[in-house]
Design an enzyme around this catalytic site. Structure first.
Site, PDB file in Angstrom:
ATOM      1  CD  GLU A 295      -2.982   0.617   2.501  1.00  0.00           C
ATOM      2  OE1 GLU A 295      -2.975  -0.446   3.131  1.00  0.00           O
ATOM      3  OE2 GLU A 295      -3.606   1.627   2.874  1.00  0.00           O
TER       4      GLU A 295
ATOM      5  CE  LYS B 249      -4.603  -2.654   7.543  1.00  0.00           C
ATOM      6  NZ  LYS B 249      -4.595  -1.786   6.354  1.00  0.00           N
TER       7      LYS B 249
ATOM      8  CG  ASP C 185       7.356 -14.095  13.461  1.00  0.00           C
ATOM      9  OD1 ASP C 185       6.304 -13.773  12.880  1.00  0.00           O
ATOM     10  OD2 ASP C 185       7.449 -15.102  14.190  1.00  0.00           O
TER      11      ASP C 185
ATOM     12  CG  HIS D  10      -5.938   5.268   0.204  1.00  0.00           C
ATOM     13  ND1 HIS D  10      -6.788   4.361   0.755  1.00  0.00           N
ATOM     14  CD2 HIS D  10      -4.861   5.306   1.008  1.00  0.00           C
ATOM     15  CE1 HIS D  10      -6.244   3.877   1.854  1.00  0.00           C
ATOM     16  NE2 HIS D  10      -5.084   4.441   2.035  1.00  0.00           N
TER      17      HIS D  10
HETATM   18  C1  MEV Z   1      -5.718   1.700   6.194  1.00  0.00           C
HETATM   19  O1  MEV Z   1      -4.697   0.824   5.738  1.00  0.00           O
HETATM   20  C2  MEV Z   1      -5.434   2.158   7.599  1.00  0.00           C
HETATM   21  C3  MEV Z   1      -6.518   3.025   8.251  1.00  0.00           C
HETATM   22  O2  MEV Z   1      -7.767   2.361   8.190  1.00  0.00           O
HETATM   23  C4  MEV Z   1      -6.078   3.260   9.672  1.00  0.00           C
HETATM   24  C5  MEV Z   1      -7.114   3.992  10.495  1.00  0.00           C
HETATM   25  O3  MEV Z   1      -8.327   3.890  10.201  1.00  0.00           O
HETATM   26  O4  MEV Z   1      -6.695   4.659  11.464  1.00  0.00           O
HETATM   27  C6  MEV Z   1      -6.677   4.326   7.493  1.00  0.00           C
END
Ligand code: MEV
Length: 349
Positions: free
Chosen positions: A5, A189, A205, A303
């Site tokens: 990404e 994430k 890892d 994006h």
């Molecule tokens: C996308 O790869 C990561 C996000 O969803 C993280 C977030 O929502 O804070 C943009």
């Protein structure tokens, strides 16, 4: 950073620049202590066994340390023994022995597992029970890395929004993750978006990192944000992140994979702790970039620009054509392979 990404790399870079305006990242870390677990079942007198195991700690540690010459050579080794009693489980009571191991610059999985396997017969003898599992724990909560970043409010001003407005939006974004596990999962994430690519690039890892991070995020019993954001007396945004980071710079792929070796050389890290501290910087930067975008224009704008470049490349654009084709597709809000091919055909006449 090894990741599919591209906006992650762009976002982390952008956020790192914001943090630089506040003096840069500051980091620290604990000693690289990991836990190996030995499961003992059918122990006739568990409390008595716990007492006996702890009384023979030195003998257990010596046996563990006789297993891993490489770890001892690095200055690490088994340091402590702890015993946890679970009076009930689906199969009944069990005693879980933790061997706490200093892994120095190794991630340590192999050494830990070997040590656990080596001490299991002695633990069986002492406890009168039977050993089943002998394996490291990926909840490496004694091996933590920490980072702090200060972002001056004015540095956040963008696209007609004042720095204060952006900071307020970021604080609402963080607050959402602090209280709601559905949001906290995505927020975390976003932190791992910055960390995993460094882990992969250096041959470490990433599944261990992911597992440890999410378990640590739930340590209070409620899954929450790994990062914390506050505003100081001057209104600056202050972010902190503390999380498990079991990484190594010796052994495994880090040692043999040429790309991992090159990545470590580029980073110039001298220890596993230093690498862990770099990882949390990348994680906090990614988190900041995601929150800023989400709280302002939304995540798609950034994006889409990068996505358009990928589509242009896939359609055969090269050099300056990549940006030109991507720019036109974004302007037309039509980012599709067929359109990229049409634009390329028009350009080539
Ligand atoms: C996308 O790869 C990561 C996000 O969803 C993280 C977030 O929502 O804070 C943009």
């Amino acid at each position: 950073m090894v990741v599919e990404e591209p906006s992650i790399v762009a976002g982390a870079s952008y956020a790192a620049r914001l943090v630089r305006a506040g003096g840069g990242f500051s980091t620290s870390s604990t000693a690289p202590l990991m836990i190996g677990q030995v499961q003992l079942v059918h122990v006739p007198t568990p409390h008595n066994a716990r007492h006996d195991i702890l009384a023979r700690k030195d003998e257990i540690l010596a046996l563990a340390n006789a297993q891993s010459r490489s770890l001892i050579h690095l200055g690490g080794g088994a340091r402590d023994v702890e015993v946890h009693f679970f009076p009930s489980s689906p199969m009944g009571a069990m005693l879980i022995v933790h061997v706490v191991i200093d892994c120095r610059d190794a991630m340590g999985a192999n050494a830990i597992n070997s040590m656990c396997e080596a001490v299991a017969p002695l633990l069986e003898e002492i406890s009168g029970g039977r050993a089943y599992l002998r394996i490291l724990s990926n909840l490496s909560d004694r091996r933590l890395a920490r980072v702090r970043a200060v972002v001056p409010t004015e540095a956040l001003a963008r696209d007609g929004l004042s720095g204060d407005e952006v900071a307020e939006g970021i604080m609402w974004a963080y607050s959402f993750a602090a209280v709601d596990p559905y949001r906290a999962t995505t927020h975390n994430k976003g932190i791992l978006n910055g960390i995993d690519p460094v882990i992969v690039a250096t041959g470490n890892d990433w599944r261990a990192i992911e597992a440890g991070a999410h378990a640590y995020a739930a340590r209070s019993g409620q899954y929450s944000s790994l990062s914390v954001w506050e505003r100081d007396a001057q209104g600056n945004l202050v972010g902190t992140l503390e999380m498990p980071l079991a990484v190594g710079i010796v052994g495994g792929a880090t040692k043999v994979h040429p790309a991992a070796q090159t990545a470590l050389k580029l980073l110039g890290v001298q220890s596993a702790n230093e690498l862990a501290e770099i990882c949390v910087c990348a994680g906090l930067a990614s988190n900041l970039a995601a929150m800023r975008a989400l709280a302002t224009e939304g995540i798609q704008r950034g994006h889409m620009g990068l996505h358009a470049r990928q589509i242009a490349l896939a359609a055969g654009a090269a050099g300056a054509m990549v940006d030109e084709v991507a720019r036109r597709m974004v302007a037309e809000r039509n980012i599709k392979p067929a359109r990229a091919e049409e634009i390329l055909a028009e350009i080539h006449g």
